[in-house]
Design a protein around this motif. Structure first.
Motif, mmCIF file in Angstrom:
data_model
loop_
_atom_site.group_PDB
_atom_site.id
_atom_site.type_symbol
_atom_site.label_atom_id
_atom_site.label_comp_id
_atom_site.label_asym_id
_atom_site.label_seq_id
_atom_site.Cartn_x
_atom_site.Cartn_y
_atom_site.Cartn_z
ATOM 1 N N ASN A 95 0.811 -1.222 0.000
ATOM 2 C CA ASN A 95 0.000 0.000 0.000
ATOM 3 C C ASN A 95 0.845 1.273 0.000
ATOM 4 O OD1 ASN A 95 -3.036 -0.783 0.241
ATOM 5 N ND2 ASN A 95 -1.908 -2.223 1.530
ATOM 6 N N LYS A 96 2.131 1.101 -0.322
ATOM 7 C CA LYS A 96 3.060 2.244 -0.475
ATOM 8 C C LYS A 96 3.207 3.097 0.785
ATOM 9 C CE LYS A 96 2.981 1.324 -5.005
ATOM 10 N NZ LYS A 96 3.722 0.046 -5.126
ATOM 11 N N HIS A 97 3.058 2.476 1.948
ATOM 12 C CA HIS A 97 3.254 3.223 3.185
ATOM 13 C C HIS A 97 4.698 3.142 3.684
ATOM 14 C CE1 HIS A 97 -0.981 3.822 3.391
ATOM 15 N NE2 HIS A 97 -1.259 2.548 3.624
ATOM 16 N N LEU A 98 5.363 2.056 3.305
ATOM 17 C CA LEU A 98 6.684 1.766 3.857
ATOM 18 C C LEU A 98 7.750 2.661 3.226
ATOM 19 C CD1 LEU A 98 7.082 -0.494 5.940
ATOM 20 C CD2 LEU A 98 7.914 -1.956 4.095
ATOM 21 N N LYS A 99 8.679 3.122 4.081
ATOM 22 C CA LYS A 99 9.827 3.876 3.561
ATOM 23 C C LYS A 99 10.548 3.039 2.518
ATOM 24 C CE LYS A 99 11.204 6.913 7.339
ATOM 25 N NZ LYS A 99 11.658 6.777 8.714
ATOM 26 N N PRO A 100 11.043 3.691 1.450
ATOM 27 C CA PRO A 100 11.792 2.912 0.461
ATOM 28 C C PRO A 100 13.133 2.457 1.052
ATOM 29 C CG PRO A 100 11.892 5.248 -0.065
ATOM 30 C CD PRO A 100 10.979 5.116 1.111
ATOM 31 N N ASN A 101 13.732 1.458 0.452
ATOM 32 C CA ASN A 101 15.063 0.959 0.842
ATOM 33 C C ASN A 101 15.124 0.276 2.203
ATOM 34 O OD1 ASN A 101 15.970 2.148 -1.557
ATOM 35 N ND2 ASN A 101 16.356 4.094 -0.490
ATOM 36 N N LEU A 102 13.975 0.011 2.797
ATOM 37 C CA LEU A 102 14.023 -0.773 4.038
ATOM 38 C C LEU A 102 14.284 -2.236 3.685
ATOM 39 C CD1 LEU A 102 11.091 0.496 6.312
ATOM 40 C CD2 LEU A 102 13.533 0.978 6.479
ATOM 41 N N ASP A 103 15.083 -2.903 4.524
ATOM 42 C CA ASP A 103 15.278 -4.346 4.387
ATOM 43 C C ASP A 103 14.105 -5.012 5.115
ATOM 44 O OD1 ASP A 103 15.915 -6.993 4.736
ATOM 45 O OD2 ASP A 103 17.960 -6.635 5.458
ATOM 46 N N ILE A 137 20.877 -11.876 14.247
ATOM 47 C CA ILE A 137 20.754 -11.030 15.442
ATOM 48 C C ILE A 137 21.598 -9.769 15.264
ATOM 49 C CG2 ILE A 137 21.339 -10.890 17.910
ATOM 50 C CD1 ILE A 137 20.651 -13.926 18.062
ATOM 51 N N SER A 138 22.838 -9.948 14.787
ATOM 52 C CA SER A 138 23.720 -8.797 14.582
ATOM 53 C C SER A 138 23.129 -7.836 13.565
ATOM 54 C CB SER A 138 25.093 -9.258 14.080
ATOM 55 O OG SER A 138 25.710 -10.056 15.053
ATOM 56 N N ARG A 139 22.540 -8.395 12.499
ATOM 57 C CA ARG A 139 21.987 -7.537 11.445
ATOM 58 C C ARG A 139 20.894 -6.631 12.012
ATOM 59 N NH1 ARG A 139 19.801 -11.104 7.263
ATOM 60 N NH2 ARG A 139 21.821 -12.110 7.507
ATOM 61 N N VAL A 140 20.020 -7.202 12.836
ATOM 62 C CA VAL A 140 18.942 -6.404 13.454
ATOM 63 C C VAL A 140 19.540 -5.326 14.354
ATOM 64 C CG1 VAL A 140 16.960 -6.450 15.018
ATOM 65 C CG2 VAL A 140 17.257 -8.285 13.345
ATOM 66 N N LEU A 141 20.537 -5.703 15.157
ATOM 67 C CA LEU A 141 21.131 -4.739 16.094
ATOM 68 C C LEU A 141 21.872 -3.625 15.362
ATOM 69 C CD1 LEU A 141 22.448 -7.092 18.923
ATOM 70 C CD2 LEU A 141 20.507 -5.518 19.042
ATOM 71 N N VAL A 142 22.657 -4.005 14.345
ATOM 72 C CA VAL A 142 23.398 -2.998 13.573
ATOM 73 C C VAL A 142 22.411 -2.024 12.935
ATOM 74 C CG1 VAL A 142 24.798 -2.643 11.492
ATOM 75 C CG2 VAL A 142 25.441 -4.424 13.149
ATOM 76 N N GLN A 143 21.370 -2.581 12.299
ATOM 77 C CA GLN A 143 20.379 -1.723 11.648
ATOM 78 C C GLN A 143 19.725 -0.793 12.665
ATOM 79 O OE1 GLN A 143 17.048 -1.599 12.106
ATOM 80 N NE2 GLN A 143 16.117 -0.961 10.162
ATOM 81 N N HIS A 144 19.398 -1.336 13.832
ATOM 82 C CA HIS A 144 18.708 -0.504 14.819
ATOM 83 C C HIS A 144 19.627 0.563 15.413
ATOM 84 C CE1 HIS A 144 15.637 0.818 17.463
ATOM 85 N NE2 HIS A 144 16.450 0.706 18.496
ATOM 86 N N ILE A 145 20.823 0.170 15.795
ATOM 87 C CA ILE A 145 21.766 1.147 16.382
ATOM 88 C C ILE A 145 22.048 2.252 15.349
ATOM 89 C CG2 ILE A 145 24.142 1.467 17.236
ATOM 90 C CD1 ILE A 145 22.421 0.036 19.314
ATOM 91 N N GLU A 146 22.221 1.864 14.087
ATOM 92 C CA GLU A 146 22.452 2.884 13.048
ATOM 93 C C GLU A 146 21.283 3.855 12.948
ATOM 94 O OE1 GLU A 146 23.659 0.920 9.436
ATOM 95 O OE2 GLU A 146 25.769 0.913 10.081
ATOM 96 N N SER A 147 20.071 3.352 13.128
ATOM 97 C CA SER A 147 18.893 4.223 13.014
ATOM 98 C C SER A 147 18.850 5.263 14.141
ATOM 99 C CB SER A 147 17.612 3.393 12.997
ATOM 100 O OG SER A 147 17.271 2.981 14.309
ATOM 101 N N LEU A 148 19.583 5.011 15.229
ATOM 102 C CA LEU A 148 19.614 5.968 16.347
ATOM 103 C C LEU A 148 20.681 7.044 16.156
ATOM 104 C CD1 LEU A 148 19.463 3.510 19.412
ATOM 105 C CD2 LEU A 148 17.574 4.805 18.413
ATOM 106 N N PHE A 149 21.667 6.738 15.298
ATOM 107 C CA PHE A 149 22.816 7.638 15.146
ATOM 108 C C PHE A 149 22.502 8.804 14.210
ATOM 109 C CE2 PHE A 149 27.039 6.225 16.845
ATOM 110 C CZ PHE A 149 26.559 5.231 17.668
ATOM 111 N N ILE A 150 23.136 9.931 14.498
ATOM 112 C CA ILE A 150 23.034 11.114 13.627
ATOM 113 C C ILE A 150 23.437 10.735 12.202
ATOM 114 C CG2 ILE A 150 24.205 13.293 13.072
ATOM 115 C CD1 ILE A 150 24.088 14.029 15.976
#
Lengths: 194, 194
Positions: free
Chosen positions: A142-150, B181-194
């Motif tokens: 439904n095109k709600h999701l940000k692009p480039n998300l894994d 597990i690492s992939r989820v953590l890396v992705q999440h920690i990166e999302s918190l960073f400037i």
């Protein structure tokens, strides 16, 4: 065929007596004898519906899943805005009231118990991950999701958030109110949206 | 005072025998008698170190916490880049090898057991939330954190991700590899960073 309906209804009543027994006495106390007493049946009558304790416990867990699935379907049918619907759908699998708290308690006790029971039980296969993948796909379609998300990583993360919140809600109900749970879910779902 | 040191050392050996017993037999099998046998002690000798089963189990859980704290301190001392350090710090509280998997298994069995034992046990007060709040504050103090984040909500979410991943790693070790597990953590920690 009223006989079959009665049979199924009685099995459900016994499953509910099983939940109450687990809630009161823990898995150690969830013996066939105690469950029969809670259901107001003789041991022989209970054996008519469930041959073994494992069969009974397995069925009681299946009913927990079915109850959650029924609630989810109700929410899915509504025409809430997508963000709100996504949050509500997640809230259905996290214990926030007496009924869902009891389900989680039973799930937790049962899962811990089943870990030392070998291979017959697979309580972890509760379909929640498939459900969450479906939710991410629905947002994407439904095109709600940000692009480039894994999407696979996002599904794994949302699954961890759901079960982490569920576990904390069970273990610390006074600290983790429904409002706090909602705040985390709203914030997270919003972070996925365009 | 070698006697006191020996006493503490023996208590640790008994705690380790307790873990092994829980891993092999579940909480149902973690009787004082079975633990004494696993530790190679008579029941009387074990009672010299622990008066009650609850005291013994409580001590065994405290040791799990201490082992995790020691690992965390080791990582905290390193001078890894902040993102990598944050991921490594999170990985220390999620079971990804034999030792941490055993700790999680003991934690899970013990927590489920303690829920029907009343108020003496508080296995949920494991200090992980305080630890995660500290991690978020450290990122913030060092100007790594995105501005305008609600730190309390982020801490609650990261706590849920950690325990959700830990639970899934325990229940589905074949599906949830250390890499995932690492992939989820890396992705999440990166999302918190400037």
């Amino acid at each position: 065929m009223p006989k079959i309906i009665d049979h199924e209804k009685r099995r459900k009543q016994i499953a509910e007596a099983t939940w109450r027994t687990i809630l009161e006495r823990g898995m150690e106390g969830a013996t066939v004898r105690n469950i029969a007493r809670e259901a107001g049946l003789s041991l022989g009558a209970l054996r008519h519906y469930f041959t073994t304790q494992d069969e009974l416990l397995g069925y009681a867990m299946t009913l927990v899943k079915e109850k959650a699935a029924a609630r989810i379907n109700e929410v899915a049918k509504t025409d809430l805005p997508p963000k709100e619907k996504a949050v509500r759908l997640m809230l259905e699998i996290i214990p926030t009231d007496e009924e869902t708290m009891a389900e989680m308690e039973v799930w937790f006790a049962f899962t811990a118990y089943a870990r030392h029971k070998g291979e017959e039980f697979h309580p972890q296969h509760d379909g929640i991950l498939a459900y969450i993948r479906g939710l991410i796909d629905w947002l994407d379609d439904n095109k709600h999701l940000k692009p480039n998300l894994d999407k696979e990583t996002e599904a794994e993360k949302l699954y961890a958030i759901a079960d982490g919140l569920a576990l904390h809600a069970l273990l610390e109900p006074e600290r983790l109110s429904k409002e706090k749970i909602s705040r985390v879910l709203v914030q997270h779902i919003e972070s996925l949206f365009i």
